[in-house]
Design an enzyme around this catalytic site. Structure first.
Site, PDB file in Angstrom:
ATOM      1  NE  ARG A 125      42.663  41.323  50.825  1.00 19.66           N
ATOM      2  CZ  ARG A 125      43.063  40.020  51.418  1.00 19.66           C
ATOM      3  NH1 ARG A 125      42.503  39.993  52.476  1.00 19.66           N
ATOM      4  NH2 ARG A 125      43.334  39.131  50.504  1.00 19.66           N
TER       5      ARG A 125
ATOM      6  CB  SER B 156      45.026  41.813  44.120  1.00 16.08           C
ATOM      7  OG  SER B 156      43.989  41.668  44.025  1.00 16.08           O
TER       8      SER B 156
ATOM      9  CD  GLU C 259      43.616  43.802  47.778  1.00 19.19           C
ATOM     10  OE1 GLU C 259      44.525  43.162  48.069  1.00 19.19           O
ATOM     11  OE2 GLU C 259      42.619  42.836  47.355  1.00 19.19           O
TER      12      GLU C 259
END
Length: 308
Positions: A176, A226, A296
């Site tokens: 990420r 998410s 995230e």
């Protein structure tokens, strides 16, 4: 610069139809939350992006780049300066085994285009609700695949307004993360090097992944996807579930009963509700398991009290 002066300068370098003033950003986020942008610009060419960057740099105007709003929370105070959307740059081209896509193209559409040309390697992206620019920015991934696996290079604009081409290695794609984040680059275009495959087999994999996603994820409510990164040695959703936080609600936002890694907007929730719930979950998981959960999702914009 005063807003009226900024508007005059913008009109000198851009067509009026791509300039919006005091634009509500909740129109552009999956959570359906967010305050207004002073200026919301949707350029259609690399030259327009460069012109905006140059004008902003010369006049010290902050610029915030927005993809398709799928993994972001924008606070109710909105965003000062310029919000730059590249969603109009959504072209997809196929050259042999390479797919070239503009920053604004949906990665789902790019995945489907690959299938149509019997190219394999992007099946993992068939359910990711993000743009190509956002996918490169955060090295998006799902079900064992990620952008790093198949990207060849990306064309970006740097902070000086220069167009640069970065190879996969130069993009420094990690979990990420990417050099795009670290150096505040803007992705204009990405090329993916795929392999010839069997269209029926590609479709079968995509059908399986789509079914898994629809079965496990709370797609019936607005959400930001998410919420937390995967902590080393753990799964964020499992930690949240074991903390008995599923169904916990602040304002109109709750931890999904279907998938603990998601927070859903069930009743006119606000960005503040999301942020408060994120902090609450972080605190409970830290207390119970001594594990730090890191978001995230990107949280940006002014707090409401900063813009009164």
């Amino acid at each position: 610069m005063h807003k009226d002066d900024i508007l005059k300068e913008l009109k000198k370098v851009l067509p009026e139809e791509i300039i919006k003033v005091d634009e509500p950003l909740k129109r552009y986020t999956y959570t359906q939350t967010g305050g207004n942008a002073d200026f919301y610009l949707s350029p259609t060419t690399n030259e327009q992006v460069q012109a905006i960057n140059h004008l902003a740099r010369m006049n010290n105007i902050p610029v915030t780049y927005l993809g398709n709003g799928s993994n972001i929370i924008i606070r109710e105070g909105g965003i000062r300066g310029i919000v730059l959307s590249l969603l109009s740059m959504d072209y997809i081209k196929v050259e042999d085994n390479v797919i070239i896509a503009g920053s604004g193209a949906a990665i789902i559409d790019v995945s489907r285009k690959a299938r149509d040309y019997s190219l394999t390697g992007l099946e993992f992206a068939c359910g990711i609700p993000g743009s190509i620019g956002g996918a490169v920015f955060m090295n998006a991934g799902a079900y064992g695949g990620e952008v790093r696996d198949c990207i060849e290079h990306a064309v970006c604009v740097n902070e000086r307004g220069e167009i640069v081409t970065l190879t996969r290695d130069e993009l420094e794609l990690g979990y990420r993360s990417s050099i795009v984040q670290k150096q505040h680059l803007v992705v204009l275009e990405a090329s993916f090097n795929l392999a010839p495959g069997n269209q029926e087999e590609i479709q079968s994999v995509m059908d399986d992944l789509t079914n898994r996603r629809e079965t496990k994820q709370p797609l019936e409510y607005p959400s930001c996807g998410s919420v937390f990164q995967r902590p080393p040695g753990h799964f964020a959703g499992k930690l949240i579930q074991d903390s008995e936080l599923q169904g916990h609600r602040i304002g109109g936002v709750e931890v999904s009963k279907k998938h603990a890694g998601f927070m859903v907007n069930v009743d006119n929730g606000t960005a503040t509700d999301y942020e408060d719930l994120i902090h609450h979950v972080q605190n409970v998981v830290k207390e119970k398991f001594d594990v730090e959960l890191h978001p995230e999702v990107r949280i940006i914009g002014d707090h409401p009290e900063e813009h009164q």
